[in-house]
Design a protein around this motif. Structure first.
Motif, short mmCIF file in Angstrom:
data_model
loop_
_atom_site.label_atom_id
_atom_site.label_comp_id
_atom_site.label_asym_id
_atom_site.label_seq_id
_atom_site.Cartn_x
_atom_site.Cartn_y
_atom_site.Cartn_z
N GLU A 98 0.85 -1.19 0.00
CA GLU A 98 0.00 0.00 0.00
C GLU A 98 0.88 1.23 0.00
O GLU A 98 1.86 1.30 0.74
CB GLU A 98 -0.91 0.01 1.22
N ALA A 99 0.53 2.20 -0.83
CA ALA A 99 1.30 3.43 -0.94
C ALA A 99 0.34 4.62 -0.91
O ALA A 99 -0.72 4.58 -1.53
CB ALA A 99 2.11 3.44 -2.22
N PRO A 100 0.72 5.67 -0.17
CA PRO A 100 -0.14 6.87 -0.12
C PRO A 100 -0.14 7.60 -1.46
O PRO A 100 0.87 7.64 -2.15
CB PRO A 100 0.49 7.72 0.98
N GLN A 101 -1.28 8.15 -1.82
CA GLN A 101 -1.44 8.92 -3.05
C GLN A 101 -1.43 10.41 -2.70
O GLN A 101 -1.52 10.79 -1.53
CB GLN A 101 -2.74 8.54 -3.75
N MET A 110 -5.01 5.71 0.01
CA MET A 110 -4.02 4.64 -0.12
C MET A 110 -4.32 3.85 -1.38
O MET A 110 -5.48 3.64 -1.73
CB MET A 110 -4.05 3.72 1.10
N ARG A 111 -3.29 3.38 -2.04
CA ARG A 111 -3.44 2.57 -3.24
C ARG A 111 -2.65 1.29 -3.05
O ARG A 111 -1.54 1.30 -2.55
CB ARG A 111 -2.94 3.33 -4.45
N THR A 112 -3.23 0.19 -3.48
CA THR A 112 -2.56 -1.11 -3.36
C THR A 112 -1.94 -1.48 -4.69
O THR A 112 -2.58 -1.41 -5.74
CB THR A 112 -3.58 -2.19 -2.93
N TYR A 113 -0.67 -1.86 -4.64
CA TYR A 113 0.06 -2.30 -5.82
C TYR A 113 0.48 -3.75 -5.64
O TYR A 113 0.84 -4.17 -4.54
CB TYR A 113 1.34 -1.48 -6.02
N GLU A 114 0.49 -4.51 -6.72
CA GLU A 114 1.04 -5.86 -6.67
C GLU A 114 2.53 -5.78 -6.95
O GLU A 114 2.96 -5.11 -7.88
CB GLU A 114 0.37 -6.75 -7.71
N LEU A 115 3.31 -6.48 -6.15
CA LEU A 115 4.75 -6.58 -6.35
C LEU A 115 5.10 -8.02 -6.64
O LEU A 115 4.47 -8.94 -6.11
CB LEU A 115 5.51 -6.12 -5.10
N VAL A 116 6.09 -8.21 -7.47
CA VAL A 116 6.60 -9.57 -7.73
C VAL A 116 8.10 -9.53 -7.51
O VAL A 116 8.78 -8.58 -7.88
CB VAL A 116 6.22 -10.08 -9.14
#
Length: 144
Positions: free
Chosen positions: A51-54, A59-65
């Motif tokens: 989760e990263a603040p906008q 908050m926005r959720t991003y998928e990481l690999v």
């Protein structure tokens, strides 16, 4: 005399251990640019979210690999192995750790556990090919 008995045993154990370590890798060829090849260890692929603040405070959720990526440079006989984390949506990656090896002997010449800043990649870069290859793999892989 004792060294004559112990040395073959130690060499045998070292050989067995090194074969086991390299067998754990499942490097798959992804792309090449001239004499430089890019590979992904498909056994190392793992997914998570962040989760990263906008700017608007949400908050926005991003998928990481995360995956181990090897870059083989034929001209210098070096293999650069990176543990990398990719954010496909933001088109950035981060190097978690790295090592430089002599290609033929796999001797480690340098090693670093310093985590890099987020680094951008573009659609025409080898990193985009690496990311596309990773995402084309089965999602049955482990989570970070």
């Amino acid at each position: 005399m004792k060294i004559g008995r112990i040395l073959p045993l130690l060499m045998g154990l070292w050989l067995l251990g090194s074969v086991t370590v390299f067998a754990a890798e499942k490097l798959q060829f992804v792309d090449a640019v001239g004499p430089t090849g890019y590979y992904v260890d498909v056994n190392s692929i793992a997914y998570t979210t962040e989760e990263a603040p906008q700017l608007d405070g949400s908050m926005r959720t991003y998928e990481l690999v995360q995956a181990r990526v090897a870059v083989v440079k034929a001209r210098t006989q070096r293999r650069y192995t990176y543990l990398m984390q990719f954010n496909k949506e933001k088109m950035v990656y981060r190097i978690i750790s790295s090592k430089v090896q002599a290609y033929d002997t796999k001797e480690v010449l340098e090693k670093s556990d310093a985590v890099s800043q987020e680094l951008p990649f573009v659609e025409t870069s080898p990193m985009q090919e690496v990311v596309d290859y990773i995402y084309a793999q089965s999602r049955g892989k482990k989570r970070m």
